[in-house]
Design an enzyme around this catalytic site. Structure first.
Site: not given
Ligand code: SAH
Length: 348
Positions: A119, A123
Site C-alpha cells: 500500500c 497510515c
Molecule cells: N486501505 C483501506 C482498506 C485496508 S485497511 C482503508 O484504509 O480503509 C482495513 C482497515 O483496517 C482500515 O480501517 C485500516 O485503517 C484498519 N487498520 C489498519 N491497521 C490497523 C491496526 N493496526 N489496528 C486496527 N485497525 C487497523
C-alpha cells in the site's frame, strides 16, 4: 477488462461475459461455448482448461494458446482454534504475496480480500504500508482470492470486504471491474449488498463510485476527529481533509441510500478522549451512519496500544451522545488475522 500477460495471452478471468463472447466468436466458435467456459470459470471455478470436460481436447488446447488462466498458490493456511477464522497467504503468479481472511458470522461466511500488493497510503498504524507497495491486483487476482479460498475451505462464501492489504480506491478501475464480475448473475452472483469497500478517503474516487450507484457499503477509515490528529497518522488527510471527506460521504449516501460505516481504530492517548467523542458528535451527529470501534492492533514498529475495555468505554461515551457505535468483534486473534501482518512477516 482486456489484459494481456507478458506472453501476450489474454487474462481470461478478467473478461466480462460479453468480452469473452467476443473473443470466443473471434476464434470461430459458437457463442454458447463462451457460456460454457464462463460457467467453468466463475461458477464451478476450475483452475485448469483441462477440467472443462464438455469442450473438446483440441479446443482446450486452442484456449491455452490464446488465454492464460491464473491460479494462486496457498503458501500458508492458518485456522483459528477459537472461532474457525481461516487466513490464507497466497503467492501470485509473479512471486508476490497477498493475504485473505475467511470469517464465519451468523448470517454467513465473509471473506476479507487484498486489493494491492502492499500500500502507498502510509497510515502509520498499519502493517500493510510498512512492507511497501509493489503493484495493483488485477480483477482476476481478486476473484481468485475468493475462488481459491472457497475451493480449499469448502465453505460457501456469501460476502466480501475489501479491507485486506491495499487501498481499493487507489486501484479503482480494476476494483470496479472485479465488482462487476463478482456480482454477475451468470458468474459468482454475489450480491453487492453483501460487499463492503473500505477506504482511507480518496475523495474524488468516492464521488465516482457513488455515481455508479452499485449499492455496496462504503467503509471510511476515519480514525481521528480533527485534521491535526488525522494528518499525523494518515497522510491522505493532508490531501483531502475531514470536511471534504464527509462531504463526499454525504454525496455517497444521497446517491446510493446506503448507510456509511466509519472505522475508528482506538489508540490510547491519541484519539480516545471525551473531547474526541464530542468532536465525533459534531462531525457525524445527524448523519445516517454507523461507527465501528476497533481497538488498535499492535504492530511491531509502533508502540500504539488499546484494548477492548477502552473501546467499550469509548463506545459508551458515543452512545451517551446519541451516536450509533459498536466495538468490532475480534476474530482470528490467535492467527494474526489483521491486515498485512502475515505478508510482512513472510517478505521481510
Ligand atoms: N486501505 C483501506 C482498506 C485496508 S485497511 C482503508 O484504509 O480503509 C482495513 C482497515 O483496517 C482500515 O480501517 C485500516 O485503517 C484498519 N487498520 C489498519 N491497521 C490497523 C491496526 N493496526 N489496528 C486496527 N485497525 C487497523
Amino acid at each position: 477488462m482486456l489484459i494481456k500477460d507478458e506472453n501476450g495471452k489474454i487474462d481470461i478471468l478478467s473478461l466480462s461475459f460479453d468480452e469473452l463472447c467476443e473473443q470466443i466468436t473471434a476464434l470461430g466458435e459458437k457463442k454458447f461455448r463462451a457460456s460454457q467456459i464462463y460457467e467453468w470459470l466463475h461458477v464451478r471455478q476450475v483452475d485448469d482448461f483441462d477440467k472443462m470436460t464438455n469442450l473438446s481436447i483440441q479446443f482446450r488446447g486452442r484456449l491455452r494458446e490464446v488465454f492464460c488462466l491464473k491460479s494462486l498458490f496457498i503458501v500458508k493456511r492458518l485456522e483459528s482454534a477459537a472461532d474457525n477464522t481461516l487466513k490464507y497467504l497466497y503467492r501470485l503468479p509473479d512471486g508476490n504475496h497477498v493475504e485473505a481472511v475467511v470469517m464465519d458470522y451468523n448470517h454467513g461466511t465473509t471473506i476479507c480480500i487484498s486489493t494491492q500488493v502492499g500500500c502507498k497510503m502510509g497510515c502509520n498504524f498499519c502493517a500493510s504500508t510498512i512492507a511497501g507497495f509493489r503493484r495493483d491486483l488485477l480483477p482476476s487476482e481478486m476473484l481468485l482470492e475468493i475462488y481459491t479460498a472457497a475451493r480449499d475451505s469448502g465453505r460457501r462464501i456469501s460476502g466480501a470486504v475489501l479491507m485486506g492489504i491495499g487501498e481499493p480506491l487507489d486501484n479503482y478501475d480494476n476494483v470496479v471491474c472485479f465488482l462487476g464480475l463478482l456480482s454477475d448473475e451468470k458468474g459468482m452472483n454475489m450480491s453487492l449488498r453483501h460487499v463492503s469497500l473500505s477506504t482511507c478517503g480518496i475523495v474524488p474516487r468516492i464521488r465516482e463510485l457513488a455515481s455508479l450507484g452499485l449499492g455496496l457499503t462504503l467503509s471510511i477509515s476515519l480514525h481521528a476527529t480533527n485534521n491535526e490528529t488525522r494528518s499525523s497518522i494518515m497522510p491522505i488527510n493532508k490531501r483531502y481533509d475531514i470536511d471534504e471527506l464527509l462531504d463526499a460521504c454525504k454525496y455517497y449516501f444521497a446517491k446510493t441510500g446506503r448507510r456509511i460505516s466509519f472505522e475508528y481504530a482506538l489508540i490510547d492517548g491519541v484519539n480516545d478522549s471525551r473531547e474526541n467523542a464530542l468532536e465525533l458528535k459534531r462531525l457525524l451527529g445527524g448523519f445516517v451512519c454507523h461507527i465501528n470501534i476497533i481497538p488498535v492492533n499492535k504492530i511491531k514498529e509502533r508502540s500504539y496500544t488499546s484494548n477492548r475495555k477502552n473501546a467499550q468505554k469509548f463506545r459508551a461515551l458515543l452512545e451517551e451522545m446519541g451516536l450509533n457505535a459498536t466495538v468490532r468483534r475480534t476474530l482470528g486473534a490467535d492467527i494474526n488475522a489483521a491486515c498485512g501482518q502475515l505478508r510482512r512477516e513472510y517478505e521481510i
